[in-house]
Design a protein around this motif. Structure first.
Motif, PDB file in Angstrom:
ATOM      1  N   SER A 127     -12.107   1.039  -2.509  1.00 20.72           N
ATOM      2  CA  SER A 127     -11.681   2.373  -2.080  1.00 20.72           C
ATOM      3  C   SER A 127     -11.437   2.384  -0.583  1.00 20.72           C
ATOM      4  CB  SER A 127     -12.752   3.422  -2.406  1.00 20.72           C
ATOM      5  OG  SER A 127     -12.888   3.602  -3.791  1.00 20.72           O
ATOM      6  N   GLN A 180      -8.414   8.417   3.365  1.00 15.57           N
ATOM      7  CA  GLN A 180      -7.350   9.049   4.131  1.00 15.57           C
ATOM      8  C   GLN A 180      -7.786  10.469   4.510  1.00 15.57           C
ATOM      9  OE1 GLN A 180      -3.272  10.357   2.542  1.00 15.57           O
ATOM     10  NE2 GLN A 180      -2.819   8.469   3.645  1.00 15.57           N
ATOM     11  N   LYS A 186      -9.158   6.959  -1.942  1.00 18.61           N
ATOM     12  CA  LYS A 186      -8.079   6.337  -2.706  1.00 18.61           C
ATOM     13  C   LYS A 186      -8.580   4.999  -3.235  1.00 18.61           C
ATOM     14  CE  LYS A 186      -4.444   8.939  -0.554  1.00 18.61           C
ATOM     15  NZ  LYS A 186      -2.986   9.028  -0.404  1.00 18.61           N
ATOM     16  N   THR A 187      -8.521   4.830  -4.543  1.00 17.61           N
ATOM     17  CA  THR A 187      -9.255   3.746  -5.190  1.00 17.61           C
ATOM     18  C   THR A 187      -8.362   2.886  -6.066  1.00 17.61           C
ATOM     19  OG1 THR A 187     -11.286   5.063  -5.212  1.00 17.61           O
ATOM     20  CG2 THR A 187     -11.167   3.230  -6.759  1.00 17.61           C
ATOM     21  N   TRP A 188      -8.579   1.578  -5.965  1.00 15.65           N
ATOM     22  CA  TRP A 188      -8.132   0.636  -6.980  1.00 15.65           C
ATOM     23  C   TRP A 188      -9.322   0.328  -7.885  1.00 15.65           C
ATOM     24  CZ3 TRP A 188      -5.855  -2.333  -2.431  1.00 15.65           C
ATOM     25  CH2 TRP A 188      -4.468  -2.216  -2.390  1.00 15.65           C
ATOM     26  N   THR A 198      -5.490   6.868   7.918  1.00 16.27           N
ATOM     27  CA  THR A 198      -5.837   6.069   6.734  1.00 16.27           C
ATOM     28  C   THR A 198      -6.649   4.876   7.207  1.00 16.27           C
ATOM     29  OG1 THR A 198      -3.764   6.717   5.664  1.00 16.27           O
ATOM     30  CG2 THR A 198      -4.908   4.808   4.761  1.00 16.27           C
ATOM     31  N   PHE A 242       0.808  -1.214   0.000  1.00 15.39           N
ATOM     32  CA  PHE A 242       0.000   0.000   0.000  1.00 15.39           C
ATOM     33  C   PHE A 242       0.849   1.275   0.000  1.00 15.39           C
ATOM     34  CE2 PHE A 242      -3.615  -2.588   1.383  1.00 15.39           C
ATOM     35  CZ  PHE A 242      -4.708  -1.892   0.895  1.00 15.39           C
ATOM     36  N   SER A 270       2.801   3.226  -1.815  1.00 19.39           N
ATOM     37  CA  SER A 270       2.716   4.341  -2.768  1.00 19.39           C
ATOM     38  C   SER A 270       1.390   5.079  -2.656  1.00 19.39           C
ATOM     39  CB  SER A 270       2.932   3.844  -4.195  1.00 19.39           C
ATOM     40  OG  SER A 270       1.917   2.930  -4.564  1.00 19.39           O
ATOM     41  N   MET A 271       0.289   4.359  -2.393  1.00 20.25           N
ATOM     42  CA  MET A 271      -1.014   5.000  -2.282  1.00 20.25           C
ATOM     43  C   MET A 271      -1.183   5.704  -0.937  1.00 20.25           C
ATOM     44  SD  MET A 271      -3.536   2.217  -4.110  1.00 20.25           S
ATOM     45  CE  MET A 271      -4.959   3.308  -4.198  1.00 20.25           C
ATOM     46  N   ARG A 321       1.294   8.927  -0.679  1.00 23.50           N
ATOM     47  CA  ARG A 321       1.294   9.907  -1.770  1.00 23.50           C
ATOM     48  C   ARG A 321       1.001  11.311  -1.266  1.00 23.50           C
ATOM     49  NH1 ARG A 321      -2.879   7.960  -5.512  1.00 23.50           N
ATOM     50  NH2 ARG A 321      -1.315   6.369  -5.967  1.00 23.50           N
TER      51      ARG A 321
END
Length: 278
Positions: A270, A273, A208-210, A151, A34, A36-37, A40
């Motif tokens: 999702s 954060q 924050k979504t994949w 988060t 996780f 990098s997300m 960020r």
């Protein structure tokens, strides 16, 4: 001299993934997966004294120390078993001198007011009985102008296509069990309200979504592998609680294998954060 401290503690609180060595290693992989997300939009470049609430096995601690070399981190956790692993991870590392690990109840912190220059929480509020109380304690021990980042999970967003009935049944049981043991798998969506009620200012929330499909097959497979491991990490707890049985776990696992080989697989999730200032 380093202060990786441990004290005698009561029994660990219920935790949906358990405290096995396998799970502790999974938490380290999760933090890196996780990274990098999560990081960020996190900025502790000013340095100072950071409070990490729910430091667990030290996976996020290690990342924070690497990314922000001017930080000194005090990590707290309720679990002695997790703290023992965190201590071992940091022992002898180049970051050891900047880390203090303490056994402590996040709902009743043993720190003076205005002790810290920042706070970091990651995947902790979903597991505690009183998340707003934890945030209130964090606010109490932060200095004026200090920034907090939290988060957190928002498990209602989990979706995979083609639709897999046993996977969905297992996921509902997963979330029901977390609620039953006093956690909240949907706490991420509530962070803005909590922080606002507690008197934080400059409250911001980010989704924050994949969302992965056939356009990114390699990344989609990596995410599916991660989620398969996460889902199965709770299987023993769910079977023991009676919410699922071994047959459902086997059928859910079979569906995940079928999804892995499906070129039309769609994955969506999702998390939230929040950041805010005292």
């Amino acid at each position: 001299m380093s202060a990786l401290q441990l004290a005698e503690a009561p029994q660990d609180q219920p935790y949906i993934h358990g405290f096995s060595a396998t799970e502790q290693a999974r938490l380290v992989r999760q933090a890196r997966f996780f990274e990098s997300m999560v990081y960020r939009d996190v900025d502790f470049s000013g340095g100072g004294r950071l409070l990490e609430v729910g430091c667990g096995v030290g996976a996020q601690t290690e990342i924070l120390l690497r990314r922000f070399p001017d930080l000194n981190i005090t990590g707290i956790d309720f679990s002695q078993r997790q703290l023992a692993v965190a201590r071992q991870r940091l022992q002898g590392s180049p970051y050891q001198e900047r880390a203090t690990l303490l056994h402590m109840d996040a709902e009743d912190m043993d720190f003076a007011p205005a002790s810290f220059d920042g706070a970091f929480l990651c995947w902790i509020l979903e597991h505690v009985h009183a998340p707003e109380r934890v945030l209130a304690e964090a606010r109490r021990v932060l200095k004026p102008g200090a920034r907090l980042y939290a988060t957190e999970a928002m498990n209602a967003t989990f979706f995979m296509a083609p639709y897999s009935a046993r996977l969905q049944q297992y996921w509902l049981a997963f979330n029901d069990h977390q609620l039953a043991v006093g956690g909240d798998p949907f706490v991420g969506a509530k962070l803005g309200n909590m922080l606002q009620r507690l008197g934080f200012r400059d409250v911001e929330t980010r989704v924050k979504t994949w969302h992965l499909d056939s356009r990114e097959p390699h990344r989609r497979q990596l995410v599916l592998d991660y989620w398969t491991e996460l889902l199965l990490s709770a299987a023993d707890q769910l079977i023991e609680s009676g919410r699922v049985d071994a047959q459902l776990v086997n059928e859910m696992t079979r569906e995940l294998r079928q999804l892995r080989s499906d070129p039309e697989l769609v994955f969506f999730y999702s998390f939230m954060q929040a950041s805010a200032v005292v």
